[in-house]
Design an enzyme around this catalytic site. Structure first.
Site, PDB file in Angstrom:
ATOM      1  N   ASP A  37       0.865  -1.222   0.173  1.00  0.00           N
ATOM      2  CA  ASP A  37      -0.117  -0.062   0.015  1.00  0.00           C
ATOM      3  C   ASP A  37       0.798   1.329  -0.071  1.00  0.00           C
ATOM      4  OD1 ASP A  37      -2.514   1.305   0.086  1.00  0.00           O
ATOM      5  OD2 ASP A  37      -2.800   0.781   1.864  1.00  0.00           O
ATOM      6  N   HIS A  54       2.882   3.522  -8.709  1.00  0.00           N
ATOM      7  CA  HIS A  54       2.518   2.174  -9.110  1.00  0.00           C
ATOM      8  C   HIS A  54       3.889   1.397  -9.775  1.00  0.00           C
ATOM      9  CE1 HIS A  54      -1.425   2.406  -7.889  1.00  0.00           C
ATOM     10  NE2 HIS A  54      -1.901   2.926  -8.803  1.00  0.00           N
ATOM     11  N   ARG A  88     -11.835   1.916  -9.251  1.00  0.00           N
ATOM     12  CA  ARG A  88     -10.701   2.834  -9.601  1.00  0.00           C
ATOM     13  C   ARG A  88     -10.800   3.408 -10.977  1.00  0.00           C
ATOM     14  NH1 ARG A  88      -4.855   1.205  -6.904  1.00  0.00           N
ATOM     15  NH2 ARG A  88      -5.744   0.833  -4.672  1.00  0.00           N
ATOM     16  N   LEU A 148      12.318 -19.645  -4.338  1.00  0.00           N
ATOM     17  CA  LEU A 148      11.114 -18.896  -3.787  1.00  0.00           C
ATOM     18  C   LEU A 148       9.776 -18.932  -4.686  1.00  0.00           C
ATOM     19  CD1 LEU A 148       9.980 -16.525  -1.812  1.00  0.00           C
ATOM     20  CD2 LEU A 148      10.483 -14.987  -3.693  1.00  0.00           C
TER      21      LEU A 148
HETATM   22  C1  V07 Z   1       1.541  -3.986  -9.592  1.00  0.00           C
HETATM   23  C2  V07 Z   1       3.306  -2.570  -8.609  1.00  0.00           C
HETATM   24  C3  V07 Z   1       3.591  -2.889  -7.188  1.00  0.00           C
HETATM   25  C4  V07 Z   1       2.720  -1.986  -6.318  1.00  0.00           C
HETATM   26  C5  V07 Z   1       1.418  -2.429  -6.078  1.00  0.00           C
HETATM   27  C6  V07 Z   1       0.351  -1.968  -7.294  1.00  0.00           C
HETATM   28  C7  V07 Z   1       0.908  -1.855  -8.537  1.00  0.00           C
HETATM   29  C8  V07 Z   1       4.014  -6.340 -10.108  1.00  0.00           C
HETATM   30  C9  V07 Z   1       2.899  -7.004 -10.926  1.00  0.00           C
HETATM   31  C10 V07 Z   1       2.823  -8.589 -11.322  1.00  0.00           C
HETATM   32  C11 V07 Z   1       1.647  -9.279 -11.173  1.00  0.00           C
HETATM   33  C12 V07 Z   1       1.739 -10.470 -11.681  1.00  0.00           C
HETATM   34  C13 V07 Z   1       2.693 -10.955 -12.348  1.00  0.00           C
HETATM   35  C14 V07 Z   1       3.760 -10.249 -12.370  1.00  0.00           C
HETATM   36  C15 V07 Z   1       4.079  -8.962 -11.791  1.00  0.00           C
HETATM   37  C16 V07 Z   1       1.789  -6.092 -10.345  1.00  0.00           C
HETATM   38  C17 V07 Z   1      -0.309  -5.263 -10.710  1.00  0.00           C
HETATM   39  C18 V07 Z   1       0.285  -4.271 -10.004  1.00  0.00           C
HETATM   40  C19 V07 Z   1      -1.717  -5.331 -11.061  1.00  0.00           C
HETATM   41  F1  V07 Z   1       2.663 -12.089 -12.835  1.00  0.00           F
HETATM   42  N1  V07 Z   1       3.682  -5.051  -9.776  1.00  0.00           N
HETATM   43  N2  V07 Z   1       2.141  -5.062  -9.947  1.00  0.00           N
HETATM   44  N3  V07 Z   1       0.560  -6.128 -10.887  1.00  0.00           N
HETATM   45  N4  V07 Z   1       1.979  -2.757  -8.947  1.00  0.00           N
END
Ligand code: V07
Length: 263
Positions: A37, A54, A88, A148
């Site tokens: 968050d 983000h 959102r 991991l």
């Molecule tokens: C997202 C970056 C981290 C902060 C929180 C919100 C924004 C990595 C992924 C991701 C998801 C699946 C995957 C590989 C990477 C991600 C979303 C948002 C929707 F297989 N960061 N991140 N997905 N944020």
């Protein structure tokens, strides 16, 4: 077991000399879950658009994944997108749905190199095809990795997950294939998206919010909670080690009490 721990420790000493002295490796949490968050707030503080936060948060994902893997953590579950996040603005949702691809385009080769296994838990329904494709590719490319497990909670909601598990059980009872007397905690756990994973030992939530926001309600029953004011893009290796050190201090206080005694 001991050899494995010793090996982990050796790697750790080599790669994180100054910090590793503080971590006693036999008590490293096997499963760490994180509510990431404060990305929007991080951006606002800098007069940047929320999406800049983000994107910055993605860099933290990379750092935390690398260290967790080095420490010998088995599972790292990251709450990337909740079922409530669809509310959102569309422009932000569209941006967020591009992040899995962006993350994997940049980091998949390194994750493969580091023996990390990529997983996802959440509803595929409503996720764009391009997002699902990128994740599918990463899951396949890392499926035999033994390090991991990097488990992204994407379009995940805990109450919906429990409702689905209950429906499945009710269907089996109605069909006469399951006796009501055989409904127990293990059966319910086995119907959740975390089937096969250990329950989280440590939950971290960044950015000062002190609630669960529909995250892993069943699985967190005995988990230690660590809440920090640090915004997710500012969270780093030292922040993770601080959380783990605190977890280890708490564990040590139980003085060898195990199982039901600590529950
Ligand atoms: C997202 C970056 C981290 C902060 C929180 C919100 C924004 C990595 C992924 C991701 C998801 C699946 C995957 C590989 C990477 C991600 C979303 C948002 C929707 F297989 N960061 N991140 N997905 N944020």
């Amino acid at each position: 077991m001991f050899n494995k721990l010793l090996k982990r420790n050796t790697d750790l000493v080599l790669e994180n000399v100054d910090r590793s002295v503080l971590i006693s490796n036999e008590e490293v949490p096997a499963h760490i879950a994180i509510i990431m968050d404060g990305n929007g707030r991080w951006a606002k503080k800098r007069s940047l658009p929320r999406v800049a936060g983000h994107r910055e948060g993605m860099k933290t994902v990379r750092k935390v994944t690398k260290l967790a893997n080095e420490l010998g953590v088995s599972v790292l579950t990251l709450y990337a997108f909740s079922t409530e996040n669809w509310k959102r603005p569309k422009i932000e949702v569209d941006f967020l749905m591009r992040l899995p691809e962006e993350f994997l385009t940049t980091f998949l080769p390194e994750l493969i190199e580091e023996n990390v296994r990529v997983e996802m838990m959440g509803y595929h329904q409503n996720l764009p095809m391009h997002t699902l494709k990128a994740i599918k590719k990463a899951k396949e490319a890392t499926k035999d990795n033994t390090g991991l497990v990097l488990n992204f909670a994407l379009n995940y909601g805990s109450r919906a997950e429990i409702v689905d598990a209950v429906k499945d059980i009710a269907t089996q009872v109605a069909a006469g294939t399951l006796d009501i007397c055989d409904i127990n905690e293990d059966l319910i756990s086995g119907g959740l998206m975390t089937k096969g994973l250990p329950e989280p030992d440590l939950l971290i939530r960044t950015s000062g919010e002190v609630r669960l926001s529909n995250f892993m309600l069943w699985q967190l029953a005995y988990t230690e909670f660590w809440f920090t004011e640090t915004l997710w893009p500012d969270f780093n290796e030292d922040s993770l080690l601080e959380a783990i050190e605190n977890y280890q201090k708490r564990n040590r206080r139980y003085g060898g009490l195990k199982g039901d005694e600590v529950k």
